[in-house]
Scaffold this motif. Structure first.
Motif, PDB file in Angstrom:
ATOM      1  N   GLU A 147      54.451  18.940-115.939  1.00 61.95           N
ATOM      2  CA  GLU A 147      53.214  19.568-116.386  1.00 61.95           C
ATOM      3  C   GLU A 147      52.537  18.600-117.343  1.00 61.95           C
ATOM      4  N   ALA A 148      51.213  18.501-117.267  1.00 61.90           N
ATOM      5  CA  ALA A 148      50.473  17.606-118.149  1.00 61.90           C
ATOM      6  C   ALA A 148      49.087  18.182-118.416  1.00 61.90           C
ATOM      7  N   ARG A 149      48.546  17.829-119.556  1.00 62.44           N
ATOM      8  CA  ARG A 149      47.171  18.176-119.938  1.00 62.44           C
ATOM      9  C   ARG A 149      46.269  17.050-119.450  1.00 62.44           C
ATOM     10  N   MET A 150      45.203  17.378-118.724  1.00 56.24           N
ATOM     11  CA  MET A 150      44.333  16.372-118.137  1.00 56.24           C
ATOM     12  C   MET A 150      42.895  16.600-118.597  1.00 56.24           C
ATOM     13  N   GLU A 151      42.367  15.652-119.365  1.00 53.19           N
ATOM     14  CA  GLU A 151      40.976  15.700-119.786  1.00 53.19           C
ATOM     15  C   GLU A 151      40.150  14.849-118.828  1.00 53.19           C
ATOM     16  N   MET A 152      39.145  15.459-118.242  1.00 54.64           N
ATOM     17  CA  MET A 152      38.303  14.803-117.228  1.00 54.64           C
ATOM     18  C   MET A 152      36.909  14.581-117.798  1.00 54.64           C
ATOM     19  N   THR A 153      36.442  13.343-117.757  1.00 55.04           N
ATOM     20  CA  THR A 153      35.092  13.010-118.212  1.00 55.04           C
ATOM     21  C   THR A 153      34.288  12.488-117.036  1.00 55.04           C
ATOM     22  N   LEU A 154      33.180  13.149-116.714  1.00 58.58           N
ATOM     23  CA  LEU A 154      32.283  12.734-115.641  1.00 58.58           C
ATOM     24  C   LEU A 154      31.121  11.956-116.253  1.00 58.58           C
ATOM     25  N   VAL A 155      30.851  10.776-115.712  1.00 60.43           N
ATOM     26  CA  VAL A 155      29.775   9.922-116.211  1.00 60.43           C
ATOM     27  C   VAL A 155      28.791   9.684-115.065  1.00 60.43           C
ATOM     28  N   ASP A 156      27.533  10.089-115.260  1.00 67.16           N
ATOM     29  CA  ASP A 156      26.564   9.911-114.178  1.00 67.16           C
ATOM     30  C   ASP A 156      25.953   8.508-114.219  1.00 67.16           C
ATOM     31  N   ALA A 157      25.044   8.228-113.300  1.00 69.89           N
ATOM     32  CA  ALA A 157      24.483   6.877-113.168  1.00 69.89           C
ATOM     33  C   ALA A 157      23.671   6.465-114.387  1.00 69.89           C
ATOM     34  N   GLN A 158      23.223   7.435-115.181  1.00 68.71           N
ATOM     35  CA  GLN A 158      22.456   7.134-116.392  1.00 68.71           C
ATOM     36  C   GLN A 158      23.338   7.108-117.645  1.00 68.71           C
ATOM     37  N   GLY A 159      24.643   7.298-117.465  1.00 69.83           N
ATOM     38  CA  GLY A 159      25.569   7.253-118.587  1.00 69.83           C
ATOM     39  C   GLY A 159      25.786   8.577-119.294  1.00 69.83           C
ATOM     40  N   ARG A 160      25.191   9.642-118.802  1.00 72.53           N
ATOM     41  CA  ARG A 160      25.386  10.956-119.401  1.00 72.53           C
ATOM     42  C   ARG A 160      26.752  11.507-119.007  1.00 72.53           C
ATOM     43  N   THR A 161      27.386  12.245-119.941  1.00 76.52           N
ATOM     44  CA  THR A 161      28.750  12.689-119.709  1.00 76.52           C
ATOM     45  C   THR A 161      28.869  14.209-119.736  1.00 76.52           C
ATOM     46  N   SER A 162      29.875  14.703-119.026  1.00 78.10           N
ATOM     47  CA  SER A 162      30.294  16.100-119.106  1.00 78.10           C
ATOM     48  C   SER A 162      31.812  16.108-119.004  1.00 78.10           C
ATOM     49  N   LYS A 163      32.435  17.155-119.519  1.00 77.08           N
ATOM     50  CA  LYS A 163      33.893  17.154-119.629  1.00 77.08           C
ATOM     51  C   LYS A 163      34.507  18.403-119.010  1.00 77.08           C
ATOM     52  N   GLN A 184      28.915   2.830-105.069  1.00 75.61           N
ATOM     53  CA  GLN A 184      27.730   3.118-104.271  1.00 75.61           C
ATOM     54  C   GLN A 184      26.733   4.026-104.983  1.00 75.61           C
ATOM     55  N   ASN A 185      27.237   5.000-105.766  1.00 74.17           N
ATOM     56  CA  ASN A 185      26.298   5.870-106.481  1.00 74.17           C
ATOM     57  C   ASN A 185      26.262   5.602-107.989  1.00 74.17           C
ATOM     58  N   LYS A 186      27.068   4.611-108.442  1.00 76.58           N
ATOM     59  CA  LYS A 186      27.087   4.163-109.844  1.00 76.58           C
ATOM     60  C   LYS A 186      27.624   5.221-110.820  1.00 76.58           C
ATOM     61  N   LYS A 187      28.370   6.193-110.331  1.00 76.49           N
ATOM     62  CA  LYS A 187      28.981   7.196-111.192  1.00 76.49           C
ATOM     63  C   LYS A 187      30.461   6.859-111.399  1.00 76.49           C
ATOM     64  N   LYS A 188      31.083   7.460-112.418  1.00 73.35           N
ATOM     65  CA  LYS A 188      32.511   7.280-112.599  1.00 73.35           C
ATOM     66  C   LYS A 188      33.129   8.523-113.217  1.00 73.35           C
ATOM     67  N   THR A 189      34.438   8.649-113.037  1.00 71.76           N
ATOM     68  CA  THR A 189      35.199   9.746-113.625  1.00 71.76           C
ATOM     69  C   THR A 189      36.427   9.176-114.312  1.00 71.76           C
ATOM     70  N   ILE A 190      36.662   9.630-115.540  1.00 71.85           N
ATOM     71  CA  ILE A 190      37.809   9.178-116.330  1.00 71.85           C
ATOM     72  C   ILE A 190      38.757  10.352-116.527  1.00 71.85           C
ATOM     73  N   LEU A 191      40.031  10.138-116.245  1.00 75.00           N
ATOM     74  CA  LEU A 191      41.071  11.135-116.501  1.00 75.00           C
ATOM     75  C   LEU A 191      41.993  10.593-117.584  1.00 75.00           C
ATOM     76  N   GLN A 192      42.273  11.414-118.588  1.00 73.32           N
ATOM     77  CA  GLN A 192      43.226  11.056-119.635  1.00 73.32           C
ATOM     78  C   GLN A 192      44.287  12.143-119.693  1.00 73.32           C
ATOM     79  N   LEU A 193      45.533  11.755-119.381  1.00 72.86           N
ATOM     80  CA  LEU A 193      46.633  12.704-119.318  1.00 72.86           C
ATOM     81  C   LEU A 193      47.508  12.593-120.561  1.00 72.86           C
ATOM     82  N   SER A 194      47.990  13.733-121.030  1.00 71.46           N
ATOM     83  CA  SER A 194      48.841  13.764-122.211  1.00 71.46           C
ATOM     84  C   SER A 194      49.793  14.948-122.110  1.00 71.46           C
ATOM     85  N   ASP A 195      50.714  15.030-123.056  1.00 72.39           N
ATOM     86  CA  ASP A 195      51.655  16.157-123.148  1.00 72.39           C
ATOM     87  C   ASP A 195      52.462  16.348-121.868  1.00 72.39           C
ATOM     88  N   TYR A 196      52.933  15.246-121.294  1.00 73.74           N
ATOM     89  CA  TYR A 196      53.800  15.343-120.113  1.00 73.74           C
ATOM     90  C   TYR A 196      55.075  16.107-120.461  1.00 73.74           C
TER      91      TYR A 196
END
Length: 284
Positions: free
Chosen positions: A67-83, A246-258
């Motif tokens: 089991e792990a805690r996963m924080e997901m950060t979505l970054v759009d082509a303009q650099g705006r983020t959502s979590k 291709q769409n210049k977006k990215k997603t970052i996952l940071q896992l913790s508390d394994y």
């Protein structure tokens, strides 16, 4: 290739490394799994590529559940983020592929959503999605596995565990630090024509992947870093960065508390996802 030669050799290597002491395989059943895969690999570079991934597969046997805690950060082509915040659970059982559950804790619009995956040795995985807004669980169509996973640059296919039998392997090159291995999907409905992977020689873990679309064009890259060893033998990364070229977006996952240990097998059931959702949300 002599029948069973590859499987026994790499089972022995895994046992020597101490990684299969609680695993799912022994000499009686490993050949039945590995021999059909080996028959698809004829050239020396293909055999070497398969050997590398067979070693990776076998040394990770025996973790039972995580089991792990996963924080997901979505970054759009303009650099705006959502979590998003997800609790990820996985279960390993003898003789069957792994099972995975993801429970969304944040944000509020998808809070309580649960995804269950039963990986398949051949063909598309079985996946179900529980949606608290309608209090229903629906099975996800196999043809949709290349679609975006909850708006991220990860697809439904990417978030499944990687079963060895789903690919053919071919060693392309190597450096002092890693092997470059091409993985080609052999199952239906994959969104990729191939994947170019970097496998770290120090621990046999895949640290970088290039994903090519159905036309053969480079679509995405995935970098996995901040590796740690748990329980003295299981390697897991803390940081994932998926970049869509291709769409210049990215997603970052940071896992913790394994956490490693015995899983509640009842959670990994498509009829119980409402309970899983409620039980998890009570913890946050």
């Amino acid at each position: 290739m002599q029948r069973g030669a590859l499987s026994i050799a790499f089972l022995t290597a895994a046992l020597t490394a101490g990684a299969a002491q609680a695993g799912n395989y022994d000499e009686k059943n490993i050949n039945g799994y590995l021999d059909p895969i080996a028959s698809r690999h004829q050239s020396e570079s293909q055999k070497k590529g398969l050997e590398i991934y067979t070693q990776q597969y076998l040394i990770d046997e025996g973790w039972t559940s995580t089991e792990a805690r996963m924080e997901m950060t979505l970054v759009d082509a303009q650099g705006r983020t959502s979590k998003r915040l997800v609790i990820k659970k996985m279960m390993e059982e003898a003789g069957v592929p792994d099972k995975t559950i993801g429970i969304f804790v944040e944000p509020n619009d998808i809070k309580g959503t649960v995804m269950l995956t039963f990986e398949q040795s051949e063909g598309a995985d079985n996946q179900w999605l529980f949606m608290p807004t309608i209090k229903r669980t629906k099975k996800i169509n196999a043809q949709n596995k290349s679609g975006s996973f909850v708006g991220s640059e990860f697809s439904w296919e990417d978030i499944s565990t990687t079963e060895l039998s789903k690919y053919t392997y071919n060693l392309l090159s190597e450096t002092p630090d890693y092997w470059v291995v091409e993985r080609t999907p052999v199952y239906g409905y994959s969104g990729y024509s191939k994947q170019i992977t970097h496998v770290d020689k120090s621990n046999y873990q895949t640290s970088y992947i290039e994903f090519y679309d159905a036309k053969g064009d480079l679509l995405k890259t995935l970098k996995m870093t901040e590796w740690n060893k748990y329980e003295g033998r299981f390697w897991r990364p803390k940081y994932f960065e998926m970049v869509n070229l291709q769409n210049k977006k990215k997603t970052i996952l940071q896992l913790s508390d394994y956490v490693f240990g015995e899983a509640d097998g009842g959670e990994f059931n498509s009829f119980n996802l409402s309970r899983v959702s409620n039980d998890t949300l009570r913890r946050f």
